[in-house]
Write a protein that holds these residues in place. Sequence first.
Motif, short mmCIF file in Angstrom:
data_model
loop_
_atom_site.label_atom_id
_atom_site.label_comp_id
_atom_site.label_asym_id
_atom_site.label_seq_id
_atom_site.Cartn_x
_atom_site.Cartn_y
_atom_site.Cartn_z
N ILE A 58 23.86 -8.54 35.64
CA ILE A 58 24.49 -7.44 34.66
C ILE A 58 24.38 -7.88 33.32
O ILE A 58 24.07 -7.03 32.31
CB ILE A 58 25.86 -7.04 35.23
N ALA A 59 24.75 -8.82 33.21
CA ALA A 59 25.00 -9.46 31.65
C ALA A 59 23.49 -9.57 30.82
O ALA A 59 23.31 -8.99 29.74
CB ALA A 59 25.59 -10.81 31.47
N VAL A 60 22.59 -9.95 31.65
CA VAL A 60 21.15 -9.93 31.05
C VAL A 60 20.80 -8.56 30.88
O VAL A 60 19.99 -8.09 29.82
CB VAL A 60 20.26 -10.53 32.02
N ALA A 61 20.83 -7.58 31.79
CA ALA A 61 20.69 -6.18 31.68
C ALA A 61 21.27 -5.66 30.57
O ALA A 61 20.66 -5.02 29.69
CB ALA A 61 20.90 -5.66 32.90
N ALA A 62 22.32 -5.97 30.21
CA ALA A 62 23.04 -5.51 29.22
C ALA A 62 22.56 -5.97 27.95
O ALA A 62 22.29 -4.98 26.93
CB ALA A 62 24.68 -5.84 29.11
N ILE A 63 22.29 -7.21 27.83
CA ILE A 63 21.41 -7.92 26.39
C ILE A 63 20.40 -7.10 26.27
O ILE A 63 19.96 -6.93 25.15
CB ILE A 63 21.49 -9.34 26.81
N LEU A 64 19.42 -7.23 27.17
CA LEU A 64 18.00 -6.58 27.12
C LEU A 64 18.32 -5.34 26.69
O LEU A 64 17.39 -4.91 25.65
CB LEU A 64 17.41 -6.39 28.40
N ARG A 65 19.10 -4.43 27.22
CA ARG A 65 19.22 -2.95 26.73
C ARG A 65 19.82 -2.74 25.27
O ARG A 65 19.33 -1.97 24.45
CB ARG A 65 20.25 -2.19 27.83
N LEU A 66 20.75 -4.01 24.82
CA LEU A 66 21.21 -3.96 23.58
C LEU A 66 20.22 -4.31 22.52
O LEU A 66 20.16 -3.40 21.47
CB LEU A 66 22.28 -4.85 23.25
N ILE A 67 19.36 -5.12 22.94
CA ILE A 67 18.35 -5.28 21.97
C ILE A 67 17.54 -4.17 21.95
O ILE A 67 17.06 -3.83 20.79
CB ILE A 67 17.50 -6.53 22.46
N ASP A 68 16.91 -3.49 22.77
CA ASP A 68 16.22 -2.49 22.69
C ASP A 68 16.99 -1.29 22.14
O ASP A 68 16.01 -0.40 21.35
CB ASP A 68 15.64 -2.04 24.15
N ALA A 69 18.11 -1.06 22.31
CA ALA A 69 18.62 0.14 21.71
C ALA A 69 18.85 -0.13 20.19
O ALA A 69 18.74 1.00 19.48
CB ALA A 69 20.12 0.44 22.41
N PHE A 70 18.88 -1.25 19.86
CA PHE A 70 19.05 -1.53 18.58
C PHE A 70 17.64 -1.27 17.76
O PHE A 70 17.47 -0.90 16.66
CB PHE A 70 19.39 -2.90 17.92
N ARG A 71 16.64 -1.49 18.37
CA ARG A 71 15.26 -1.30 17.89
C ARG A 71 14.87 0.15 18.24
O ARG A 71 13.68 0.49 17.35
CB ARG A 71 14.21 -2.26 18.87
N SER A 72 15.53 0.86 18.97
CA SER A 72 14.89 2.08 19.09
C SER A 72 14.65 3.20 17.93
O SER A 72 15.75 3.22 17.25
CB SER A 72 15.77 2.94 20.41
#
Lengths: 295, 277
Positions: free
Chosen positions: A217-231
């Motif tokens: 869950i933590a990894v999914a959260a970080i991957l999404r955080l990174i992508d959301a900042f890039r979006s």
Amino acid sequence: MNTALRKTVTPWLFTLPAIACILVILVFPVLSGVRLSFFEYAMRDFAVGRDPVFIGLDNFRILFGSANFRTSIQVTLVFVSSVVIFELLLGLVLALLMEGGIKGLRLFRTLFILPIMIAPVVVGLIWRFMYHPSFGILNYFLLRLGLEPIPWLHSTEWALRSVIIADIWQWTPFVFLILLAGLQGVSRDLIEAGIMDGCSYLQNLFFVKLPAIASIIAVAAILRLIDAFRSLVVIYVMTYGGPGVSTEVLSLHLYKTAFMAQRLGRASAIAVILLAILLLLSSVLVVRTLRAERK
Amino acid sequence: MTSKTRKQLLVGARYLAIIAGAVVVLFPIYLMITTSLKPRVAAFAIPPVWFFVPTVNSYVTVLFADNFLRFFFNSVQVALGATVGSVLIAALAAYGIVRFRFRGSRVFVAGTLVLKMIPEVILVIPVFLLWNTLGLINTRFGLVLVYIALNLAFNIWIIRAFMMEVPRELEQSAEIDGCSEFTIFSRIVLPLIAPGLSVAAIFTFRLAWNEFVLSLALTNRFTRTLPVAVSMYITDVGVQWGPITAIATVIALPAFIFTFLAARSLISGLTAGAVKG
């Protein structure tokens, strides 16, 4: 060629093209972008061949004093935190629903990949179409239900929410896929043991399953955080940051500063700030992966 | 209520929730495709026309409009060029790293993860300036180069994982038979890791075919790709939803094809690195 020399040269021959590409097309530009953030440099300077002027930290000082930049930070934080929280919750619910012996699981899983694979431009267009105030399908549904139509992309109150909804639509399936893979890896014995001990579904969920997939869950959260900042692209197509600057996330602010305001130095300063955030987030991943590699 | 009917109800509720989720996921895509096939008047009719005789008018309009074909072939060339280049360079590098036990492979692992997060929008200014200096601006080749580099880290990562599964005895016996390093690589290792190469290829194609920001900044009206071309329709023609959804459907086509033909590869690529460890 003698064998010893061959032994040392061959590995380099294989890796050299990749190293060259990465250095010339990624590392060098990123570093020169960081350098440019300390300079005053406009597109017009570039056009006439004038050199950048060193101004120290002035770009950063101006940014932090600018209302638009601070609004952009605020918009970004609201956007990022909302999409990540909703996507994790919805993704988890979907993964739990589909976990274990569901007929047709493969078909559903396949269908759920579609939003991730489709071009962001297309996602932006579809949602813009559905959000259209007069012939959009969403307002039609609202009217049919006897509700007031919503000015989705046309009010400062709703635009950011609408952009968030589109992102949740596109990226919840990604979280779902990762969490489903995680849940399927939880040992059956562990869960069976829980059931034998008379655990209810919720007890099993909170004391067995969730702790077992906590790190995923933590990894999914970080991957999404990174992508959301890039979006950027979906928002570019749907609202172009508007109305006003109500949906102007940091990456869009960067793009507009560079290519609309044509201030390359200041835009580079925004790039440095964005890069710092992303480096911080990915360092968590790096540490975790290195630890896993060592095992 | 007996426990059996309760159980059946629960299973039913579960299916209902999943189907509701699937409808929400698919509806926007369904709407795009059907709108592209509607006659012009029906495209914006409210209440929406659910049943209609499909027509390819919008596609015909697009086909003969402006430079659709040029942009389409730009996209095809750029995506194929980037895919071939990136997968080839990544496969070479992965082979070098795995077979020669490259020192500093931990640095490499950390490096790829960091490279993967660099957003296009951060590259756009420096690459724009650099490509101007090097004369690569407004060329398809310049765009191909950026896409090759952007996906290298991911490709090396994926291909390396597949290569580590190839038994070393195979390579060693080939070496004894007098094969050169490159022959071992191209004749023995590559065919064995074909599934890994296809994952890398699909994801590179997806990036190059879908990418927007770099293409917008680094190409002109002759070299731009489809995503940029379709975005220009929004401002230019305003409300031509038929043609716009037709181009959007064309852009989404490879995504549909990959999803239905290679769902498993996609899932392994999307969850790579997240689930293990």
